[in-house]
Design an enzyme around this catalytic site. Structure first.
Site, PDB file in Angstrom:
ATOM      1  N   ASP A  98      -2.086   4.863   9.074  1.00  0.00           N
ATOM      2  CA  ASP A  98      -1.058   4.900   7.745  1.00  0.00           C
ATOM      3  C   ASP A  98      -0.223   4.345   7.663  1.00  0.00           C
ATOM      4  OD1 ASP A  98       0.540   6.549   5.542  1.00  0.00           O
ATOM      5  OD2 ASP A  98       1.939   6.883   7.334  1.00  0.00           O
ATOM      6  N   ASP A 149       3.161   3.706   5.719  1.00  0.00           N
ATOM      7  CA  ASP A 149       5.418   4.088   5.861  1.00  0.00           C
ATOM      8  C   ASP A 149       5.538   4.572   6.702  1.00  0.00           C
ATOM      9  OD1 ASP A 149       7.815   3.175   4.789  1.00  0.00           O
ATOM     10  OD2 ASP A 149       7.218   5.229   2.929  1.00  0.00           O
ATOM     11  N   ASP A 203       2.369   8.413  11.106  1.00  0.00           N
ATOM     12  CA  ASP A 203       3.817   9.515  11.779  1.00  0.00           C
ATOM     13  C   ASP A 203       4.268  10.680  10.687  1.00  0.00           C
ATOM     14  OD1 ASP A 203       4.183   8.110   8.708  1.00  0.00           O
ATOM     15  OD2 ASP A 203       6.668   8.498   9.061  1.00  0.00           O
TER      16      ASP A 203
END
Length: 348
Positions: A29, A31, A227
């Site tokens: 991922d 961001d 995250d």
């Protein structure tokens, strides 16, 4: 499935201790994992560049359908991580691939979105339209930050006409400069309430994106790093991949403890700095944790419904992973397990 995902699958979906193969591809991922806005996250550049040095393929999977793969690759490259567009998978690309697999070249697709989605559709040989007069065969919806009231009305009319409705991603909100702001999922919710219809969504946590990216590389044992438990980890798990929750973004160790089975990560990473070591250690199976586990000098146990770790365990990711597995086994048996002195985050 996309044409790529329909190919004979090279992915070994057995448990890591059964496969014996090393992790041969890492999906990221962006961001909260690689960067926050224009700035790299501590440890990200170092960790990913080590993978480059070891010739371990990487791919970046993003639900953002507003930017093209070329723009995303340029952004990552400015951080000090050399990246090509082929190493980026966007939800727009996956959606376009799905539609291209179903409809003939030149088929008109009603677009609700911006440049990234339009470019992906056109690259697959599909035709973009903004009017029902062109008899579109499907609707492709991605986030349009500049959408107008009239465009929303036209989208409702297109959906109500009965043609297939596809959407890039279900992210309900995003982090704005001063508050959380609507994401594509907020517009899906609004349009669904107005029309009574539901789209087919291809972005995380759907497994389509992870499968698309892994098959582009031909990976046998991919690792998905993210995250967020409810997009990155759930998506990787649903694709049958191993997953790592990196503690530089939205979710922390307490969130992982409370996660339902489909959202539980295989590994915990303080930052991407520890990724090369995780990969090096991944072919070694760790002992199954028991009611009181021992990992070197560090202990973990469940005492009066609380997970307890010795102080020396707090900085060890492998100990936290084993402690979580112990807690999850107890919770799956119906026990309540509180965090006790389990840390929310640990550091390299």
């Amino acid at each position: 499935m996309t044409p790529v995902a329909n190919a004979a699958s090279p992915v070994d979906r057995r448990a890591p201790e059964e496969s014996g193969a090393p992790i041969d591809c890492v999906l990221f991922d962006l961001d909260g994992v690689v960067y926050h806005g224009p700035d790299p996250i501590s440890g990200a550049v170092e960790g990913i560049n080590v993978l480059h040095e070891q010739s371990i393929p990487v791919n970046y999977v993003t639900n953002n359908a507003t930017r093209t793969a070329e723009v995303v690759a340029e952004h990552i490259s400015t951080l000090g991580i050399s990246t090509t567009a082929a190493e980026v998978t966007t939800s727009a690309q996956v959606l376009a691939g799905q539609l291209a697999a179903q409809f003939p070249t030149g088929a008109p697709i009603y677009l609700v979105g911006t440049t990234g989605l339009a470019a992906a559709l056109e690259s697959e040989g599909l035709s973009v339209t903004h009017t029902l007069d062109d008899d579109p065969v499907a609707i492709a919806q991605g986030l349009d930050p500049d959408i107008t009231y009239q465009a929303i009305v036209r989208a409702c009319e297109a959906i109500t006409s009965g043609i297939e409705w596809w959407a890039t991603n279900p992210d309900f909100s995003m982090v704005g400069p001063r508050s959380r702001v609507p994401g594509n999922g907020a517009f899906i919710d609004m349009l669904s309430r107005l029309t009574g219809a539901q789209p087919t969504v291809v972005g995380k946590p759907s497994p389509h994106m992870m499968e698309f990216a892994a098959h582009r590389i031909g990976a046998k044992r991919p690792l998905m790093v993210g995250d967020r438990l409810d997009t990155d980890i759930e998506g990787g798990n649903s694709a049958g991949f191993e997953t790592a929750l990196v503690l530089t973004g939205v979710h922390n160790i307490h969130d992982a403890l409370r996660a339902r089975p489909g959202l539980r990560p295989t590994y915990i990473l303080p930052s991407l700095r520890g990724l090369p070591r995780l990969i090096a250690d991944s072919t070694q199976s760790s002992p199954r944790p028991t009611a009181q586990g021992t990992h070197g000098a560090a202990d973990w146990r469940i005492v009066d419904g609380e997970l307890r770790l010795d102080e020396s365990a707090h900085l060890e990711a492998s100990v936290v992973q084993d402690a979580l597995r112990l807690a999850w086994e107890a919770m799956d048996r119906g026990d309540d397990v509180a965090p006790g002195n389990l840390p929310r985050r640990i550091h390299d």
